[in-house]
Scaffold this motif. Structure first.
Motif, PDB file in Angstrom:
ATOM      1  N   ASP A   1     -13.645 -11.946  17.994  1.00  0.00           N
ATOM      2  CA  ASP A   1     -15.036 -12.225  17.617  1.00  0.00           C
ATOM      3  C   ASP A   1     -16.022 -11.504  18.536  1.00  0.00           C
ATOM      4  N   LEU A   2     -15.584 -11.176  19.761  1.00  0.00           N
ATOM      5  CA  LEU A   2     -16.477 -10.508  20.713  1.00  0.00           C
ATOM      6  C   LEU A   2     -16.467  -8.991  20.565  1.00  0.00           C
TER       7      LEU A   2
ATOM      8  N   SER B   1      -8.935 -15.133  17.216  1.00  0.00           N
ATOM      9  CA  SER B   1      -9.985 -15.689  18.065  1.00  0.00           C
ATOM     10  C   SER B   1      -9.616 -17.145  18.276  1.00  0.00           C
TER      11      SER B   1
ATOM     12  N   LYS C   1     -10.048 -12.958  21.291  1.00  0.00           N
ATOM     13  CA  LYS C   1     -11.498 -12.728  21.397  1.00  0.00           C
ATOM     14  C   LYS C   1     -11.943 -11.583  20.494  1.00  0.00           C
TER      15      LYS C   1
ATOM     16  N   ARG D   1     -11.526  -7.077  24.629  1.00  0.00           N
ATOM     17  CA  ARG D   1     -12.517  -6.251  25.329  1.00  0.00           C
ATOM     18  C   ARG D   1     -11.896  -5.456  26.472  1.00  0.00           C
TER      19      ARG D   1
END
Length: 444
Positions: free
Chosen positions: A156-157, A190, A154, A126
């Motif tokens: 998955d985010l 992830s 991350k 992110r």
């Protein structure tokens, strides 16, 4: 005959690697997932993590607790010290250093990565590449870590989006290449869900590369000190003076690089005197040859004045001795390092007085520009220094040997470690200026 686990492990190679990244990028979670999914966690360890997680109101075990072992770390939810973990798979043995992410703990990353053959740098998908990412990449380059893994965590985010991963990998690889990092392997992961850590991810079928563990198991261990110039810093002079060995005089230490053989012509530095190796004792037994990391006792044909801090080297491959050292350093102390600073320089087993004659530049990590003649380095700064020592030292270039090409600067008043240095390593720096420090008895 069946093969035991110890026999299998004795035939596998050892990989030393470190993790690095910004705060909350998931380093400890990645390490915990790696240990958990590779079946390297003991049952009682996992039960302790489950209890600790439950006490914090978490439904699932917080795998980060497998490495964040200090009370302060668990309370703050961050890593504040280097956590070492040892584990193995059937294909390889591992020593892992999980390093902190806070900028004020960059010095800890120097400790963790100084002996690593590979560094895993995590990035939050992110946030992308941030200043601390660039700092860790610069340190990996300076410390000559031959392999860098970019773990974009991350995923998955960000809905496992390939364009997000591709953009981050491209930006980081370009930056690392400019720094001189020889190899970057980018892996989308992830850590929380386990995607591409040990098992391939079903959520990222667009990725066809290795998982983190697969890469760790197969990457070649290229930084082999056994092929470097042979060096033995003398740590202790052994004279048992027993009836069985009345004239025994041996010079003990750990071989820092290369190998030594009985009958070989060697030179003692800094004195420059030469002789031949009469014998080598390893664990109390005579051997004909010994190599890197073995702790041995060397016996010589001639009586030469040798003491702790001297360096034994092959006569045909002796480094020059010098009192003027140029190096790139990472300053690790809270007190600044200044031009004219009087310090102790520890190189191998030898410690000598020294003066910081000049600080030609400080590296700006945002754009790799050099700030000329900053006058001082503060905690976590990376800079170029020129040092004058009270006695000549036999130093190698850090690019030739990470052991004998490195040093630390120490505060002579209280023994505090000030700076970690790499001889000869450099981002291009401007011309130095003449030192104008006052004479206080330390000029050499």
């Amino acid at each position: 005959m069946s093969t035991t686990t110890s026999e299998v492990l004795s035939e596998t190679t050892l990989l030393r690697f470190a993790t690095a990244g910004s705060v909350d990028d998931g380093k400890s979670t990645l390490v915990g997932r790696l240990l958990h999914d590779s079946k390297s966690v003991l049952t009682d360890q996992l039960e302790a993590v489950e209890r600790a997680s439950a006490s914090r109101g978490q439904d699932a075990p917080d795998l980060a607790l497998l490495t964040d072992g200090l009370r302060a770390e668990r309370e703050q939810g961050i890593t504040i010290d280097v956590a070492y973990r040892y584990f193995a798979t059937p294909r390889r043995r591992f020593i892992l250093a999980d390093t902190p992410g806070h900028v004020q703990y960059t010095r800890n990353m120097v400790t963790g990565a100084s002996t690593a053959e590979l560094t895993v740098i995590l990035i939050d998908a992110r946030n992308g590449v941030v200043e601390q990412t660039r700092r860790h990449a610069a340190l990996a380059a300076l410390l000559r870590v031959p392999h860098v893994v970019l773990a974009v965590n991350k995923m998955d985010l960000v809905d496992y989006a390939e364009p997000v991963f591709a953009a981050i990998a491209e930006e980081f690889t370009a930056y690392a290449t400019e720094l001189g990092v020889p190899e970057v392997t980018a892996i989308p992961i992830s850590a929380l869900a386990g995607d591409n850590v040990v098992e391939p991810s079903a959520n990222m079928d667009w990725y066809g590369g290795p998982t983190v563990l697969e890469h760790l198991e197969t990457v070649p261990v290229t930084h082999d000190l056994s092929h470097c110039h042979a060096r033995l810093p003398v740590q202790y002079v052994i004279r048992p003076q027993t009836a069985e060995h009345p004239d025994y005089r041996g010079y003990a230490g750990q071989i820092a690089a290369g190998s030594f053989r009985v009958g070989e012509q060697i030179t003692v530095l800094p004195s420059g005197r030469s002789t031949k190796i009469a014998g080598i004792d390893l664990l109390g037994e005579p051997v004909d040859v010994a190599w890197t990391t073995q702790s041995v006792t060397i016996l010589l044909e001639d009586d030469i004045d040798i003491s702790r801090g001297d360096l034994l080297v092959p006569s045909k491959d002796a480094p020059p001795t010098t009192q003027d050292i140029e190096a790139t350093v990472c300053h690790v102390a809270d007190a600044p390092l200044t031009v004219g600073h009087r310090v102790l320089l520890k190189h191998g087993t030898r410690t000598v007085k020294a003066i910081v004659k000049d600080i030609p530049s400080r590296l700006t990590l945002d754009d790799l520009s050099l700030h000329p003649h900053p006058g001082q380095l503060v905690a976590n700064d990376i800079g170029r220094v020129k040092i004058r020592t009270a006695e000549p030292l036999p130093v190698d270039s850090y690019s030739d040997s990470r052991r004998t090409g490195s040093f630390i600067l120490i505060d002579p008043n209280d023994g505090t470690t000030l700076t970690a240095g790499m001889v000869g390593e450099s981002f291009a720096s401007p011309e130095p200026v003449k030192d104008e420090a006052e004479d206080d008895g330390w000029d050499f």
